[in-house]
Design a protein around this motif. Structure first.
Motif, short mmCIF file in Angstrom:
data_model
loop_
_atom_site.label_atom_id
_atom_site.label_comp_id
_atom_site.label_asym_id
_atom_site.label_seq_id
_atom_site.Cartn_x
_atom_site.Cartn_y
_atom_site.Cartn_z
N GLU A 1 0.02 -9.86 -5.38
CA GLU A 1 1.43 -9.88 -4.58
C GLU A 1 2.24 -10.97 -4.60
OE1 GLU A 1 0.00 -8.74 -0.21
OE2 GLU A 1 2.09 -8.11 -0.62
N TYR B 1 3.93 -0.34 12.59
CA TYR B 1 5.10 -0.11 11.81
C TYR B 1 6.22 0.71 12.83
CZ TYR B 1 1.49 -1.27 8.43
OH TYR B 1 0.61 -1.99 7.67
N GLN C 1 -5.17 -6.51 4.49
CA GLN C 1 -3.60 -6.48 4.69
C GLN C 1 -3.31 -6.76 6.02
OE1 GLN C 1 -1.54 -6.44 2.06
NE2 GLN C 1 -3.31 -6.50 0.77
N SER C 2 -2.21 -5.88 6.53
CA SER C 2 -1.49 -6.44 7.64
C SER C 2 -2.47 -6.52 9.02
CB SER C 2 -0.48 -5.49 8.09
OG SER C 2 0.79 -5.77 7.25
N TYR D 1 2.00 -0.16 -4.11
CA TYR D 1 3.24 -1.18 -4.62
C TYR D 1 2.22 -2.56 -4.80
CZ TYR D 1 3.01 -2.97 -0.03
OH TYR D 1 2.53 -3.72 1.22
N1 GLU Z 1 0.48 -7.95 1.95
C1 GLU Z 1 1.25 -6.65 2.51
C2 GLU Z 1 2.96 -6.74 2.19
O1 GLU Z 1 3.14 -7.82 2.77
C3 GLU Z 1 1.04 -6.09 3.93
C4 GLU Z 1 1.71 -4.99 4.10
C5 GLU Z 1 0.88 -4.09 5.34
O2 GLU Z 1 -0.51 -3.85 5.31
O3 GLU Z 1 1.54 -3.67 5.99
O4 GLU Z 1 3.64 -6.12 1.84
#
Ligand code: GLU
Length: 308
Positions: free
Chosen positions: A162, A244, A67-68, A31
């Motif tokens: 992004e 998550y 990323q996160s 995505y």
């Molecule tokens: N940059 C990603 C977002 O905001 C990070 C998502 C992730 O790694 O959980 O969708």
């Protein structure tokens, strides 16, 4: 301390061998267009004990999009600057919803459940935008100091990719603003948030940087050091909110505080003992690296190095 009875290099080799049936399972995140074209079959592991011993396997020195995982470093920075006042704007409860959910933010009136879901990390980015004179450079200096690597960078193409397509994150930021939970312009906050996510680091750099959470450290940068009590709270947040809506599963199978990212990386820490980082871009349906989770499960089970 490492257990002298264990050959950790051999252990990492045997784990990689045992996990061969899992290679090729799952999908990399697509995505974010810029991440979609990357090789999904990378696999790296790095284990860094506090006493200086280190062990690696595979693509452990290749940088990838954290990323996160960046959320643990930005939260640590914002917490060390604002102290407990941070929790007036972001909660400390697991969300039980996907990382980019809008619904919960709406019915909980603009206070994100925790700093590791996107809404919470956007509030954290807002704090850093207000507090640091140059937040882009300030965060780079922080992760460079933590990982002892002076050339860690943002990936401008990933950040731009992004910014152009992150409609959900933009919705979260504008919703937060509508509830008066952003101090700055949502577009400026989003740009900073996307840059944080775009930081590129290797497993070994992440394993070293994770020592921030393993034991109190004295840092040479503009961001203040964390207190012992703040460390406890950050580890608790990683334990309960780092994966998550799969945080319970990670605690159950791996038994360490940690944080994952959709680039396929996972960082996990054993307070006072070691930090570990794994990278494999193929994710399960909850957004966590399949091989990464399995690797850490086998590592903590075979070496008896979980916190439980
Ligand atoms: N940059 C990603 C977002 O905001 C990070 C998502 C992730 O790694 O959980 O969708």
């Amino acid at each position: 301390m490492p257990n002298p009875a264990i050959d950790y290099s051999e252990l990492l080799n045997s784990i990689a061998e045992e996990l061969k049936p899992y290679h090729g399972k799952g999908q990399q995140a697509t995505y974010i267009p810029e991440l979609a074209n990357r090789n999904p079959d990378k696999y790296g592991v790095s284990l860094a004990f506090l006493n200086g011993d280190g062990y690696t396997y595979g693509d452990s020195e290749e940088r990838f999009s954290i990323q996160s995982i960046s959320k643990i470093f930005t939260t640590a920075a914002a917490f060390s600057i604002r102290g407990n006042a941070l929790w007036e704007r972001v909660g400390v409860e697991p969300s039980g919803t996907p990382f980019n959910s809008l619904v919960q933010l709406e019915y909980e009136e603009g206070k994100p459940r925790n700093p590791f879901i996107n809404a919470g990390a956007i509030v954290v980015a807002d704090v850093l935008l207000s507090e640091l004179s140059d937040p882009y450079q300030g965060m780079l200096d922080y992760v460079r100091e933590l990982s002892r690597c002076e050339d860690i960078q943002y990936d401008e193409q990933v950040a731009a990719s992004e910014f152009d397509t992150g409609y959900r994150n933009a919705s979260l930021a504008f919703l937060l603003k509508s509830f008066d939970n952003l101090e700055n312009d949502p577009k400026d906050v989003l740009d900073l948030y996307f840059h944080f996510c775009s930081i590129e680091m290797s497993c070994t750099e992440l394993a070293h940087a994770s020592h921030l959470f393993v034991r109190r450290s004295k840092l040479d940068c503009k961001i203040p050091d964390l207190s012992t009590s703040q460390l406890k709270r950050l580890n608790a947040l990683m334990q309960t909110c780092g994966f998550y809506d799969e945080s319970g599963e990670f605690a159950f199978t791996v038994g360490l505080p940690g944080k994952s990212g959709v680039g396929g990386g996972i960082v996990a820490v054993h307070p006072d003992v070691y930090g570990a980082a794994v990278w494999s871009p193929r994710l399960n349906e909850r957004g966590n690296s399949i091989l990464g989770m399995k690797t850490l499960e086998l590592l903590t089970s075979k070496s008896e190095m979980s916190i439980f």
